[in-house]
Structures are given as structure tokens and as C-alpha cells.
Design a protein around this motif. Structure first.
Motif, PDB file in Angstrom:
ATOM      1  N   ALA A 148      -7.607   1.506   1.075  1.00 42.06           N
ATOM      2  CA  ALA A 148      -8.029   2.204   0.065  1.00 42.06           C
ATOM      3  C   ALA A 148      -9.647   1.376  -0.035  1.00 42.06           C
ATOM      4  N   LYS A 149      -9.794   0.176   0.272  1.00 37.20           N
ATOM      5  CA  LYS A 149     -11.093  -0.443   0.155  1.00 37.20           C
ATOM      6  C   LYS A 149     -12.149   0.093   1.103  1.00 37.20           C
ATOM      7  N   ASN A 150     -11.578   0.263   2.464  1.00 39.21           N
ATOM      8  CA  ASN A 150     -12.644   0.479   3.591  1.00 39.21           C
ATOM      9  C   ASN A 150     -12.671   1.864   3.699  1.00 39.21           C
TER      10      ASN A 150
ATOM     11  N   THR B  22      -9.845   0.350   9.250  1.00 36.11           N
ATOM     12  CA  THR B  22      -9.032  -0.625   9.077  1.00 36.11           C
ATOM     13  C   THR B  22      -7.963  -0.763   9.905  1.00 36.11           C
TER      14      THR B  22
ATOM     15  N   HIS C 111      -0.803  -8.534  -3.148  1.00 35.41           N
ATOM     16  CA  HIS C 111      -0.790  -8.531  -1.775  1.00 35.41           C
ATOM     17  C   HIS C 111       0.263  -9.858  -1.484  1.00 35.41           C
TER      18      HIS C 111
ATOM     19  N   LYS D 269       0.633  -5.361  -6.034  1.00 34.09           N
ATOM     20  CA  LYS D 269      -0.773  -5.394  -6.354  1.00 34.09           C
ATOM     21  C   LYS D 269      -1.703  -6.790  -5.989  1.00 34.09           C
TER      22      LYS D 269
ATOM     23  N   ASN E  93      -2.224  -5.848   6.209  1.00 36.62           N
ATOM     24  CA  ASN E  93      -3.621  -5.408   6.162  1.00 36.62           C
ATOM     25  C   ASN E  93      -3.702  -3.834   5.556  1.00 36.62           C
TER      26      ASN E  93
ATOM     27  N   TYR F 258      -3.304  -2.871   2.647  1.00 38.55           N
ATOM     28  CA  TYR F 258      -3.925  -2.808   1.434  1.00 38.55           C
ATOM     29  C   TYR F 258      -5.321  -2.653   1.521  1.00 38.55           C
ATOM     30  N   GLN F 259      -5.957  -2.911   2.733  1.00 38.90           N
ATOM     31  CA  GLN F 259      -7.284  -2.756   3.052  1.00 38.90           C
ATOM     32  C   GLN F 259      -7.874  -1.442   3.022  1.00 38.90           C
TER      33      GLN F 259
ATOM     34  N   SER G  37       0.885  -1.213   0.028  1.00 41.68           N
ATOM     35  CA  SER G  37       0.100   0.009  -0.056  1.00 41.68           C
ATOM     36  C   SER G  37       0.916   1.282  -0.170  1.00 41.68           C
TER      37      SER G  37
END
Length: 277
Positions: free
Chosen positions: A229-231, A237, A197, A195, A224, A226-227, A117
Motif C-alpha cells: 500500500a505504501k509503494n 514491492t 506488522h 497493523k 513485506n 504491508y509495504q 496486509s
């Protein structure tokens, strides 16, 4: 942190002025809605002042010449980068769980980390800011508005991952910075963000910095990130930042860079295979 304190003070003062001139002088200062509006206005003014400060930084960044080589890290530019990074981390809605930071030596070192990330180096810069960290980064980051010119002025070292000659120049510059300016160098041995992970192949040349500068290697693991941007922004996160080990120079001075690379990689293989976190 300093910028946050200044912005918080400005937000409180602005809210207080709104309360005084908007309600108190009119005799409405004791109404319930005057207090509610004053309280709600504090975070609003915080972000307004943050936007103003970013515009000021944008203005001054236009005067930084990125064609002029940086032979010495600029401490003030580095301070501004830290402050901006702190603000970004503050609004990222992350709960950072840290372990082992007390193991990190006081002097210069090579800091390595697994990279999934854009937040990975930012957490290191934020939590270890007293170590005067200079990051090795990709050239594209120097073109980021506001931050790009300042990270260049701060002495961050751009490296073209596809050009071995440029890579060696970056290594030599990192060694020079460590020896002459008492900084720590932060770099991912993977060379780029994964990308998928999964742990990418290591570039052994990275460890020339520690060997030639004769400094410890601080091995930092992330889980974790990388999470994020999703959350973001509604879900928090939980990120783990763990110091896996600190290798003193005596631990690896007789090893080749390839052997050091394999040794460090094994730490990450074990760390990432542990699903307890």
C-alpha cells in the motif's frame, strides 16, 4: 488468468480496429505515428474492457441475495472471485518470491498465514487457486462492492471475531465444506490484520478445523506485504510467500488445539526473526 487472456484479446482486437479504420483505410497505415498510437492504445483498451467487465459483474452482483444462507460453495462464483483477485494482484506492482509450494498436498487442507496486509489471502487464492480455496473472512468484506456478493455466493465464511458462538458456527461450517465439498479452508490464526506488522496472539480454535476434519495444516509465511500500500503504484514491492511446513494429521492428532497453536506460532516466530529476506 482466463479473464486476463480475454481482456488482452479484446484489447488487441480493439487496437487493430482503430489501426485499420483510423489509419489503414485512409492510406496512413504506414506512418510512424499510426503504429505508435496503435501500440499505446493496447493497454488503454485493456483497462477500458476491464472497467466494462467490472460493471457487468456489478450488475449481476445486485441479484445475489446475501440474506440466504449458502450451504454449498458455488464454483462459478469462486472462479469469478479468483479472476478478480488475479487482476488486482496483476496491477499491484508486486514481485512475489515463492518457495515451498510443491510441498502442499493435493487434497483438502487447512491453510494458515500471518496477516499484515489485505493482499495476504489474495496471493494465496491466486497462487493456489487449483485447490478450490474457501476463505474465512470478516463480515465487513461481504459488503465490498462487486466482490462482496460473489465471495458470499462462493461460500466464504464470515465470522464475528468477538462472538465465540458465531466463531464455532464458522468452524463447523468449514469442517462441513472440507468433508462434503473437497475444499481447502484458508484462515489467519491471528483473527485480524496486524497493523503494527508484529505477530498477534493466535486463536487456538482455528485449529479445530484441521483436527475435526482430519486434514493437513499448511503453514504459509508472508514478508513485506504491508509495504504494498505504501509503494503502490510507482515503486515495486518485493514480497516473500514461503511454505514453512506442512503438518500431516498424524503430526498433531494427539495434541490439543492450544498445543497446535503454540507449535504453529513458533514457526512464524522463527520465520519473522530471520532477516535474510
Amino acid at each position: 488468468m482466463l479473464l486476463t487472456i480475454i481482456l488482452a484479446i479484446l484489447a488487441l482486437v480493439s487496437s487493430g480496429l482503430i489501426y485499420y479504420f483510423g489509419f489503414f483505410v485512409d492510406g496512413l497505415g504506414t506512418t510512424w505515428y499510426s503504429f505508435v498510437i496503435s501500440i499505446v492504445s493496447i493497454p488503454v483498451f485493456y483497462y477500458i474492457w476491464m472497467a466494462i467487465s467490472l460493471l457487468i459483474l456489478l450488475f449481476f452482483s445486485a441479484f445475489i441475495n446475501r440474506n440466504k444462507p449458502v450451504d454449498k460453495p458455488n464454483k462459478f462464483a469462486n472462479f469469478l472471485v479468483y479472476e478478480v483477485v488475479f487482476q488486482i494482484n496483476l496491477v499491484a506492482n508486486v514481485r512475489l518470491h515463492k518457495t515451498g509450494l510443491s510441498q502442499i498436498p493435493n487434497g483438502p487442507c487447512l491453510i494458515v498465514y500471518n496477516h499484515t496486509s489485505k493482499f495476504d489471502p489474495m496471493f494465496i487464492m491466486d497462487k493456489l487457486h487449483r485447490k478450490n480455496i474457501i476463505c474465512v473472512t470478516k463480515p465487513e468484506n461481504l459488503r465490498i462492492p462487486i466482490c462482496g456478493p460473489f465471495i458470499y455466493k462462493a461460500g466464504y465464511i464470515p465470522v464475528n471475531r468477538e462472538d465465540d458462538k458465531e466463531g464455532m458456527k464458522a468452524i463447523l461450517k468449514a469442517i462441513d465444506f472440507i468433508k462434503n465439498y473437497n475444499v481447502s479452508i484458508c484462515i489467519s490464526p491471528e483473527g485480524t490484520r496486524s497493523k503494527t506488522h508484529e505477530l498477534l496472539p493466535f486463536r487456538a480454535g482455528v485449529f479445530n478445523v484441521a483436527k475435526r476434519a482430519e486434514v493437513p495444516i499448511v503453514i504459509i509465511g508472508f514478508k513485506n506485504t504491508y509495504q504494498i500500500a505504501k509503494n503502490f503504484p510507482f515503486k515495486r514491492t518485493h514480497v516473500h510467500m514461503d511454505v514453512l511446513d506442512v503438518l500431516s494429521y498424524d503430526n498433531f492428532k494427539e495434541l490439543t488445539t492450544g498445543e497446535i497453536s503454540s507449535l504453529v506460532r513458533n514457526y512464524y516466530v522463527d520465520y519473522l526473526s530471520d532477516n535474510n529476506k
